[in-house]
Design a protein around this motif. Structure first.
Motif, mmCIF file in Angstrom:
data_model
loop_
_atom_site.group_PDB
_atom_site.id
_atom_site.type_symbol
_atom_site.label_atom_id
_atom_site.label_comp_id
_atom_site.label_asym_id
_atom_site.label_seq_id
_atom_site.Cartn_x
_atom_site.Cartn_y
_atom_site.Cartn_z
ATOM 1 N N LEU A 142 39.935 45.573 47.164
ATOM 2 C CA LEU A 142 38.560 45.098 47.000
ATOM 3 C C LEU A 142 37.947 45.642 45.719
ATOM 4 C CD1 LEU A 142 37.221 45.623 50.631
ATOM 5 C CD2 LEU A 142 37.677 43.442 49.496
ATOM 6 N N PRO A 143 37.123 44.827 45.047
ATOM 7 C CA PRO A 143 36.412 45.379 43.894
ATOM 8 C C PRO A 143 35.444 46.465 44.359
ATOM 9 C CG PRO A 143 35.758 43.088 44.315
ATOM 10 C CD PRO A 143 36.801 43.443 45.314
ATOM 11 N N VAL A 177 50.940 46.641 38.522
ATOM 12 C CA VAL A 177 51.267 46.934 37.125
ATOM 13 C C VAL A 177 49.950 46.970 36.361
ATOM 14 C CG1 VAL A 177 52.434 46.122 35.039
ATOM 15 C CG2 VAL A 177 53.563 45.885 37.261
ATOM 16 N N HIS A 178 49.787 47.980 35.529
ATOM 17 C CA HIS A 178 48.572 48.136 34.731
ATOM 18 C C HIS A 178 48.261 46.838 33.992
ATOM 19 C CE1 HIS A 178 45.782 49.579 31.716
ATOM 20 N NE2 HIS A 178 45.663 50.721 32.398
ATOM 21 N N GLY A 226 37.318 36.261 45.626
ATOM 22 C CA GLY A 226 36.252 35.674 44.823
ATOM 23 C C GLY A 226 35.545 34.520 45.516
ATOM 24 N N GLY A 227 35.415 34.591 46.818
ATOM 25 C CA GLY A 227 34.709 33.564 47.571
ATOM 26 C C GLY A 227 35.559 32.377 48.002
ATOM 27 N N PHE A 245 44.575 50.920 40.955
ATOM 28 C CA PHE A 245 43.978 50.182 42.068
ATOM 29 C C PHE A 245 42.633 49.553 41.694
ATOM 30 C CE2 PHE A 245 47.050 52.477 44.573
ATOM 31 C CZ PHE A 245 47.314 51.637 45.641
ATOM 32 N N LEU A 246 41.978 50.068 40.666
ATOM 33 C CA LEU A 246 40.641 49.606 40.294
ATOM 34 C C LEU A 246 40.633 48.599 39.143
ATOM 35 C CD1 LEU A 246 38.828 53.035 40.627
ATOM 36 C CD2 LEU A 246 38.683 51.079 42.194
ATOM 37 N N LEU A 247 41.792 48.272 38.590
ATOM 38 C CA LEU A 247 41.868 47.338 37.459
ATOM 39 C C LEU A 247 41.693 45.892 37.930
ATOM 40 C CD1 LEU A 247 44.823 48.979 35.544
ATOM 41 C CD2 LEU A 247 42.422 48.914 34.828
ATOM 42 N N PRO A 248 41.027 45.057 37.130
ATOM 43 C CA PRO A 248 40.738 43.678 37.541
ATOM 44 C C PRO A 248 41.962 42.855 37.956
ATOM 45 C CG PRO A 248 39.478 44.230 35.586
ATOM 46 C CD PRO A 248 40.408 45.388 35.842
#
Length: 163
Positions: free
Chosen positions: A33-34, A86-87, A149-150, A21-24
């Protein structure tokens, strides 16, 4: 390539699932959300929901993919909504397809679902192609669907209706 195993999500998969869940790329392609906290993700994953089914893809003992199928209720009990991660290091290796195919089997042949739905950003061409190969069709486009990203980005609504 390493053999990929698809199986049901287990509590022992929790920390690896949180990592996904935390990968870009997972954040870019989903509504995550980041900088989300591990605790918040943990709470979401630990919640018991009998209408949610999760599958994982495992390579060399490592969770490299996660698919969630949320079954509808009442007059929508014939349908389910999926979300796929997916990773980042494993894109393009067939993991998404294996997870999606396993989900289709579960949904149609074991849960009796006749419709599987999803949302996908319009600029995520690899995911759109994957879903198309698995029998999903674009049913519409939601304009300015989500902020990423805005920028407000459109998303397709796709569905697979059991043949």
């Amino acid at each position: 390539m390493t053999e990929i195993t698809i199986r049901g999500y287990d509590g022992a998969d929790l920390e690896a699932a949180i990592d996904l869940f935390l990968l870009p790329k997972c954040i870019w392609g989903t509504l995550r959300l980041p900088h989300d906290s591990r605790d918040a993700i943990r709470k979401r994953l630990e919640s018991i929901d009998p209408s949610r089914h999760r599958l994982v893809a495992v390579a060399d003992g490592r969770v490299v993919g996660l698919l969630s199928l949320h079954r509808g209720e009442g007059r929508r009990a014939h349908a389910g909504e999926i979300a796929l991660l997916v990773h980042d290091d494993f894109h393009g290796r067939g993991i998404g397809r294996k997870l999606t195919e396993a989900c289709i089997d579960l949904a149609e042949n074991w849960l009796g679902l006749t419709r599987i739905e999803l949302g996908v950003f319009v600029d995520n061409a690899p995911a759109i192609a994957l879903y198309g190969k698995c029998g999903f069709e674009i049913e519409g486009t939601e304009r300015r669907w989500a902020l990423r990203g805005g920028v407000l980005v459109d998303a397709h609504r796709m569905a697979r209706v059991k043949p």
